[in-house]
Design an enzyme around this catalytic site. Structure first.
Site, PDB file in Angstrom:
ATOM      1  N   ASP A 267       0.863  -1.185   0.000  1.00 25.40           N
ATOM      2  CA  ASP A 267       0.000   0.000   0.000  1.00 25.40           C
ATOM      3  C   ASP A 267       0.902   1.239   0.000  1.00 25.40           C
ATOM      4  O   ASP A 267       1.585   1.513   0.986  1.00 25.40           O
ATOM      5  CB  ASP A 267      -0.890  -0.048   1.263  1.00 25.40           C
ATOM      6  CG  ASP A 267      -1.896   1.084   1.321  1.00 25.40           C
ATOM      7  OD1 ASP A 267      -1.673   2.118   0.669  1.00 25.40           O
ATOM      8  OD2 ASP A 267      -2.892   0.926   2.051  1.00 25.40           O
ATOM      9  N   HIS A 268       0.886   1.959  -1.098  1.00 24.71           N
ATOM     10  CA  HIS A 268       1.824   3.084  -1.238  1.00 24.71           C
ATOM     11  C   HIS A 268       1.489   4.247  -0.300  1.00 24.71           C
ATOM     12  O   HIS A 268       2.283   5.177  -0.153  1.00 24.71           O
ATOM     13  CB  HIS A 268       1.860   3.564  -2.695  1.00 24.71           C
ATOM     14  CG  HIS A 268       3.191   4.123  -3.104  1.00 24.71           C
ATOM     15  ND1 HIS A 268       4.106   4.650  -2.206  1.00 24.71           N
ATOM     16  CD2 HIS A 268       3.795   4.213  -4.321  1.00 24.71           C
ATOM     17  CE1 HIS A 268       5.181   5.062  -2.850  1.00 24.71           C
ATOM     18  NE2 HIS A 268       5.024   4.798  -4.131  1.00 24.71           N
TER      19      HIS A 268
END
Ligand code: CAO
Length: 546
Positions: free
Chosen positions: A518-519
């Site tokens: 998850d950036h």
């Protein structure tokens, strides 16, 4: 033929009311006094009728526009016999209502005040469809006491005074008109005559958006759900303006609620019940269903403006087909996967782990008759995941609003293929367990998943997931993060590859790894380090002990 300008008539003291429905379109033939639009304030809604008959040439308002008395609604090509003047626009409730009779009677230290229906326009009698208060309730000035409704408008009647309701003089279904006695209210302190005199003005202001004196006719032909002005046309939900306002504020699709009031009217309890059911997951709104995968994919496209609709194909035209319902698990997991895919900014890093030595060790363990259980590569990977989560704690985290929740426990989920679809059992406290115990528990959990016997506790609380397709085949892929986790390891099938050892190519057993992260939480550099560390542990499992 004359072009007439149809304008909003006198709607009393209320200004800037929102257009919530367009009831006609260009090209429609409208009759005299036919409703053209619906406008709504937070206390009343009403339909604006046409002051002439004719053909709609141009509509000058759009949904959401704010209009006032005199605002141009549309241009009408008048019928030959139509009245030439638009001055015929029906006058609605007088801007300032005549002061309703408010009586006060001294009663010791308190005073009993009679609250009447104020001027509500030309209506002779309207039905009481909601009673918001009961005997004993403390009420504020302007608090809505009842809702009245005709076929064209509904409005809430506010109290002209603050106090405690002593007696209610109306009941559901009663017909009331201007001057009808609503309630006896006990006011705490003696009420000055001046204050009493001021009350009617307040009422007048709130009900000024009173119904237009249009003839009674059937319900509007078409209207829009108040909560979603761009939605397809449907009948306006049967609810009071205040209920509609609350629904709009909460984004509740009012037209999906079943009303339990008279004539199916949506009451506050219906709204509350619906919201509770949605929050509890017992009910899905149409929008939620549309966001679900596969089955609802066609509708989902409609949620993204500008996106083409899902192709509608007549498959039978091309050959015989069979239709099957999605399994319950597919529907549930699909809805979760879709949400996660759409809402999480995924990035996937691919890497390879040299598992030549580990595989040899695994084979040796499985060949040892004293081994308590069969060991697969997945058990080693669970252990390696724990070590990597300890080294990179932001991978063992969840987003909670603007906070990151860092976990001090290590529960690892693993994707299991079952006859009914994908399930993710969670192996608890993997940090406290050895390879044999992990293998054994994994086997039990996978069996339970296949048999459809996993309990909720065995599917929740995961920190990180591993999706291994290595037993089946294939290389890299993009696993979807299992929210609220922030990363997932996808594992492909290992195969012998030539690897340069600095002097020569040597055959090594290489395992494809695909880490999705998850950036919002993890940076690319951390992800590359996590992957490299994970691979290094599998390459030399002794590092786990370091
Ligand atoms: N490369 C090569 N061989 C592999 C391997 C890999 N990465 N992973 C497993 N294998 C081998 C195993 O060693 C085993 O071979 P042996 O019997 O010779 O030892 C064989 O493949 C079968 O393994 P397995 O699948 O039974 O066991 P597992 O521990 O690897 O996996 C489980 C267990 C439950 C994860 C698996 O059965 C499963 O369901 N996998 C599918 C997961 C899935 O669907 N993921 C996709 C999710 S997204 O839709």
């Amino acid at each position: 033929m004359a072009i007439l300008e149809i304008k909003v008539p006198d709607i009393g003291d209320v200004t800037d009311v929102a257009v919530i429905e367009l009831l006609v379109k260009v090209g429609d033939l409208v009759a005299l006094e036919q409703s053209l639009i619906t406008v709504e304030s937070d206390k009343a809604s009403m339909e604006i009728p046409s002051s002439a008959a004719g053909l709609v040439k141009e509509i000058k308002v759009a949904l959401g526009d704010k209009v006032n008395q005199g605002s141009l609604v549309l241009l009408l090509e008048a019928e030959a016999a139509a009245p030439a003047s638009v001055a015929a626009a029906p006058a609605v409730a007088a801007a300032v209502a005549a002061p309703p009779p408010v009586a006060a009677a001294a009663a010791g230290g308190t005073r009993t005040v009679e609250v009447f229906v104020p001027d509500i326009g030309d209506f002779e009698s309207v039905s009481v469809i909601e009673v918001f208060v009961k005997v004993g309730d403390s009420i504020r000035v302007e608090q809505s006491l009842i809702t009245v409704e005709s076929d064209k408008a509904s409005m809430e009647i506010p109290s002209s005074t603050a106090g405690v309701i002593k007696e209610l003089k109306v009941a559901l279904g009663d017909k009331v008109a201007k001057g009808s006695l609503l309630a006896l209210v006990e006011v705490a302190a003696p009420v000055a005559q001046a204050a009493l005199a001021a009350a009617p003005a307040l009422i007048a202001a709130t009900v000024a958006l009173a119904p237009a004196p249009v003839p009674v006719r059937a319900a509007p032909t078409a209207s829009l759900p108040a909560h979603e002005p761009m939605a397809a046309k449907a009948r306006l939900p049967h609810a009071s303006p205040s209920i509609r306002r609350i629904a709009r504020e909460l984004g509740v699709p009012l037209d999906e609620i079943k009303g339990t009031g008279p004539n199916g009217r949506i009451q506050e309890l219906d709204l509350q019940g619906f919201v509770k059911s949605v929050l509890a997951g017992a009910v899905q709104t149409l929008a939620q269903k549309a966001a679900a995968p596969a089955a609802a994919a066609p509708a989902a496209a409609g949620n993204f403006p500008g996106l083409l609709p899902w192709p509608k194909v007549d498959f039978e035209k091309f050959g015989p087909v069979e239709r099957r319902d999605l399994s319950r698990i597919k529907k549930i997991s699909g809805a979760n996967l879709h949400r996660n895919w759409v809402l999480i900014p995924h990035v996937t890093n691919n890497d390879d782990a040299d598992i030549t030595d580990l595989e040899a060790f695994r084979v040796q363990l499985n060949g040892d008759k004293s081994s308590p259980s069969k060991v697969t590569m997945l058990a080693f990977m669970i252990k390696a995941a724990v070590a990597a989560l300890k080294k990179f704690p932001e991978f063992n985290a969840s987003l909670d609003g603007e906070q990151l929740v860092l976990k001090n426990y290590f529960h690892i989920g693993f994707a299991a293929d079952t006859p009914n679809g994908l399930m993710v059992p969670v192996l608890r406290d993997a940090d406290k367990k050895g390879i044999f115990q992990i293998s054994q528990e994994m086997g039990e959990l996978a069996k339970k998943a296949r048999d459809g016997k996993l309990g909720t506790a065995e599917m929740t609380g995961g920190c990180f997931s591993i999706s291994s397709l290595g037993g089946i085949g294939g290389g890299y892929f993009t696993p979807i993060i299992n929210a609220p986790e922030v990363a997932i390891m996808g594992v492909g099938k290992s195969k012998i590859e030539p690897v340069w050892d600095g002097k020569q190519f040597v055959p090594r057993l290489m395992l494809p790894l695909s880490l999705s992260w998850d950036h919002r939480v993890i940076d690319g550099a951390s992800a590359a380090r996590f992957n490299a560390y994970f691979a290094s542990l599998l390459a030399d499992f002794r590092r786990i002990a370091l």
